[in-house]
Design a protein around this motif. Structure first.
Motif, mmCIF file in Angstrom:
data_model
loop_
_atom_site.group_PDB
_atom_site.id
_atom_site.type_symbol
_atom_site.label_atom_id
_atom_site.label_comp_id
_atom_site.label_asym_id
_atom_site.label_seq_id
_atom_site.Cartn_x
_atom_site.Cartn_y
_atom_site.Cartn_z
ATOM 1 N N ARG A 170 -3.369 10.826 12.063
ATOM 2 C CA ARG A 170 -4.303 9.914 11.389
ATOM 3 C C ARG A 170 -3.541 9.017 10.412
ATOM 4 O O ARG A 170 -3.798 7.807 10.334
ATOM 5 C CB ARG A 170 -5.359 10.732 10.639
ATOM 6 C CG ARG A 170 -6.362 9.891 9.810
ATOM 7 C CD ARG A 170 -7.356 9.178 10.695
ATOM 8 N NE ARG A 170 -8.288 8.359 9.949
ATOM 9 C CZ ARG A 170 -9.386 8.803 9.351
ATOM 10 N NH1 ARG A 170 -9.704 10.104 9.407
ATOM 11 N NH2 ARG A 170 -10.203 7.980 8.726
ATOM 12 N N ALA A 171 -2.628 9.585 9.661
ATOM 13 C CA ALA A 171 -1.848 8.802 8.707
ATOM 14 C C ALA A 171 -0.981 7.770 9.415
ATOM 15 O O ALA A 171 -0.864 6.617 8.976
ATOM 16 C CB ALA A 171 -0.983 9.720 7.847
ATOM 17 N N MET A 172 -0.350 8.167 10.527
ATOM 18 C CA MET A 172 0.471 7.231 11.283
ATOM 19 C C MET A 172 -0.363 6.071 11.794
ATOM 20 O O MET A 172 0.060 4.913 11.770
ATOM 21 C CB MET A 172 1.138 7.955 12.457
ATOM 22 C CG MET A 172 2.243 8.915 12.062
ATOM 23 S SD MET A 172 3.690 8.097 11.338
ATOM 24 C CE MET A 172 4.274 7.149 12.744
ATOM 25 N N GLY A 173 -1.572 6.384 12.231
ATOM 26 C CA GLY A 173 -2.426 5.350 12.787
ATOM 27 C C GLY A 173 -2.906 4.331 11.777
ATOM 28 O O GLY A 173 -3.121 3.163 12.113
ATOM 29 N N MET A 174 -3.070 4.744 10.539
ATOM 30 C CA MET A 174 -3.624 3.842 9.532
ATOM 31 C C MET A 174 -2.564 3.145 8.686
ATOM 32 O O MET A 174 -2.846 2.152 8.015
ATOM 33 C CB MET A 174 -4.584 4.600 8.609
ATOM 34 C CG MET A 174 -3.945 5.729 7.814
ATOM 35 S SD MET A 174 -5.148 6.729 6.888
ATOM 36 C CE MET A 174 -5.322 5.752 5.390
ATOM 37 N N ALA A 175 -1.321 3.636 8.716
ATOM 38 C CA ALA A 175 -0.300 3.149 7.783
ATOM 39 C C ALA A 175 -0.001 1.663 7.949
ATOM 40 O O ALA A 175 0.070 0.920 6.966
ATOM 41 C CB ALA A 175 0.979 3.966 7.944
ATOM 42 N N GLY A 176 0.199 1.217 9.198
ATOM 43 C CA GLY A 176 0.558 -0.178 9.416
ATOM 44 C C GLY A 176 -0.529 -1.146 8.977
ATOM 45 O O GLY A 176 -0.277 -2.126 8.274
ATOM 46 N N GLN A 177 -1.777 -0.873 9.395
ATOM 47 C CA GLN A 177 -2.883 -1.749 9.025
ATOM 48 C C GLN A 177 -3.108 -1.728 7.517
ATOM 49 O O GLN A 177 -3.435 -2.753 6.908
ATOM 50 C CB GLN A 177 -4.148 -1.315 9.744
ATOM 51 C CG GLN A 177 -4.083 -1.481 11.256
ATOM 52 C CD GLN A 177 -5.398 -1.117 11.916
ATOM 53 O OE1 GLN A 177 -6.446 -1.684 11.614
ATOM 54 N NE2 GLN A 177 -5.348 -0.150 12.811
ATOM 55 N N LEU A 178 -2.941 -0.558 6.912
ATOM 56 C CA LEU A 178 -3.144 -0.443 5.477
ATOM 57 C C LEU A 178 -2.126 -1.269 4.708
ATOM 58 O O LEU A 178 -2.465 -1.988 3.770
ATOM 59 C CB LEU A 178 -3.052 1.025 5.056
ATOM 60 C CG LEU A 178 -3.168 1.313 3.553
ATOM 61 C CD1 LEU A 178 -4.495 0.794 3.021
ATOM 62 C CD2 LEU A 178 -3.040 2.800 3.286
ATOM 63 N N ARG A 179 -0.857 -1.197 5.127
ATOM 64 C CA ARG A 179 0.161 -1.977 4.430
ATOM 65 C C ARG A 179 -0.122 -3.474 4.561
ATOM 66 O O ARG A 179 0.031 -4.242 3.615
ATOM 67 C CB ARG A 179 1.546 -1.652 4.978
ATOM 68 C CG ARG A 179 2.636 -2.526 4.359
ATOM 69 C CD ARG A 179 3.980 -1.877 4.437
ATOM 70 N NE ARG A 179 4.051 -0.655 3.659
ATOM 71 C CZ ARG A 179 5.168 0.026 3.466
ATOM 72 N NH1 ARG A 179 6.285 -0.400 3.991
ATOM 73 N NH2 ARG A 179 5.173 1.133 2.755
ATOM 74 N N GLY A 180 -0.560 -3.881 5.763
ATOM 75 C CA GLY A 180 -0.914 -5.279 5.939
ATOM 76 C C GLY A 180 -2.062 -5.696 5.039
ATOM 77 O O GLY A 180 -2.057 -6.790 4.458
ATOM 78 N N ALA A 181 -3.071 -4.825 4.901
ATOM 79 C CA ALA A 181 -4.222 -5.136 4.052
ATOM 80 C C ALA A 181 -3.806 -5.243 2.586
ATOM 81 O O ALA A 181 -4.249 -6.148 1.864
ATOM 82 C CB ALA A 181 -5.295 -4.060 4.221
ATOM 83 N N LEU A 182 -2.947 -4.342 2.133
ATOM 84 C CA LEU A 182 -2.467 -4.399 0.750
ATOM 85 C C LEU A 182 -1.678 -5.684 0.498
ATOM 86 O O LEU A 182 -1.785 -6.294 -0.568
ATOM 87 C CB LEU A 182 -1.605 -3.172 0.435
ATOM 88 C CG LEU A 182 -2.336 -1.832 0.363
ATOM 89 C CD1 LEU A 182 -1.334 -0.683 0.242
ATOM 90 C CD2 LEU A 182 -3.322 -1.801 -0.794
#
Length: 323
Positions: free
Chosen positions: A65-77
């Motif tokens: 779950r963490a791997m799946g959300m990390a990229g999109q989250l960094r882009g959003a930040l």
């Protein structure tokens, strides 16, 4: 707790833990104590109903779950920072870590110059160079652990952006006392003498036609054009012999010093080695197309002022590299 009520600081802390894989180091990045980081992770785990990170002997490892959300989250930040206009970059005062992936010869030609430029104009920044040979290169760019990758790529997914660094072709290197040093080269030359070539992954790593494909990104695994080389032996009873295939270029002068082998290398590297050693560079005695070396980054980094500045420096310094 509902996802709608998530404190954005929790996401910032998640991003720091994902990058550092260590609570104490993550705390330093976000100016919090280790216990505060641990408490924030607990809150986020409750919201998402997932452990997010699991302790191992090698540090905190992210869950699926963490791997799946990390990229999109960094882009959003990053988009939030851009929207708030808090990403101004002043090289002389900025404290920033740049992470670039490249093989050893691109590192010596381009990133050595870049390190000098950073020391002169952005002395508080750090440069981390990762091997571009790692199988998860595209994934590392996706999650933001690599800012820019430099190399030859045949296919670049639409989520990535790129710029041309330079173009190059294949050349032959030989010791200056080689029997062919002052002789005309013919296609038979590469059949008569064994070759040294740079290969950073073969079929055992999933390479196809000299490229490794992963997450839509096709990166060069052999630092020469095998298809062009193979045309040399068309209709011949023998094939060119690659006697030494290695992942690093630095040993080439030593290998050629006491042998009659020929090294098949990119022209940018060939010129540098001819200039700094007892080697002589000759054009390949067969048709070999020029290929573009490109710098690749994730689309979310387009508006990152620091990375925009870094890309400009790389483009400027690349003009000093003769190909």
């Amino acid at each position: 707790m509902s996802p709608d009520s998530i404190d954005l600081n929790l996401l910032r802390i998640f991003d720091a833990v994902f990058e550092e894989r260590n609570l104490a180091l993550a705390g330093k990045r976000v100016n919090l104590s280790q216990s505060a980081v641990s408490h924030a992770l607990t809150r986020l785990r409750q919201v998402l109903n997932d452990d997010l990170f699991v302790r191992t002997a090698k540090g905190l490892q992210p869950t699926a779950r963490a791997m799946g959300m990390a990229g999109q989250l960094r882009g959003a930040l990053q988009q939030i920072k851009s929207a708030l206009d808090i990403v101004a970059f002043e090289p002389a005062r900025a404290q920033r870590k740049f992470v670039v992936a490249a093989n050893d010869y691109i590192t010596s030609l381009l990133l050595g110059r870049l390190s000098q430029r950073l020391n002169a104009e952005a002395p508080l920044t750090d440069l981390v160079i990762r091997p571009s040979t790692r199988l998860d290169l595209a994934g590392q760019i996706d999650v933001g652990r690599i800012d820019i990758a430099v190399g030859i790529f045949s296919d670049i997914p639409s989520r990535f952006r790129w710029m041309k660094v330079w173009d190059q072709t294949d050349v032959l290197l030989m010791h200056r006392d080689h029997p062919l040093a002052e002789q005309p080269l013919t296609p038979d030359s590469v059949l008569e003498y064994p070759l040294v070539a740079i290969s950073q992954g073969g079929e055992e790593e999933g390479a196809v036609s000299g490229f490794i494909f992963e997450r839509g990104l096709a990166r060069q695994s052999e630092m020469f054009n095998r298809a062009a080389l193979n045309l040399v032996c068309a209709g011949q009873s023998e094939s060119p012999r690659v006697r030494v295939a290695m992942a690093h270029s630095l040993a080439i002068p030593a290998l050629l010093r006491f042998s009659n082998m020929l090294a098949l290398v990119p022209s940018a590297l060939g010129r540098e080695m001819e200039r700094n050693s007892e080697l002589k560079m000759r054009a390949a005695p067969y048709e070999c197309p020029r290929e573009d070396v490109r710098a690749v980054w994730h689309e979310r980094s387009d508006n990152d002022a620091a990375l925009q500045w870094l890309r400009r420096q790389m483009a400027d310094l690349a003009r000093q590299v003769r190909t």
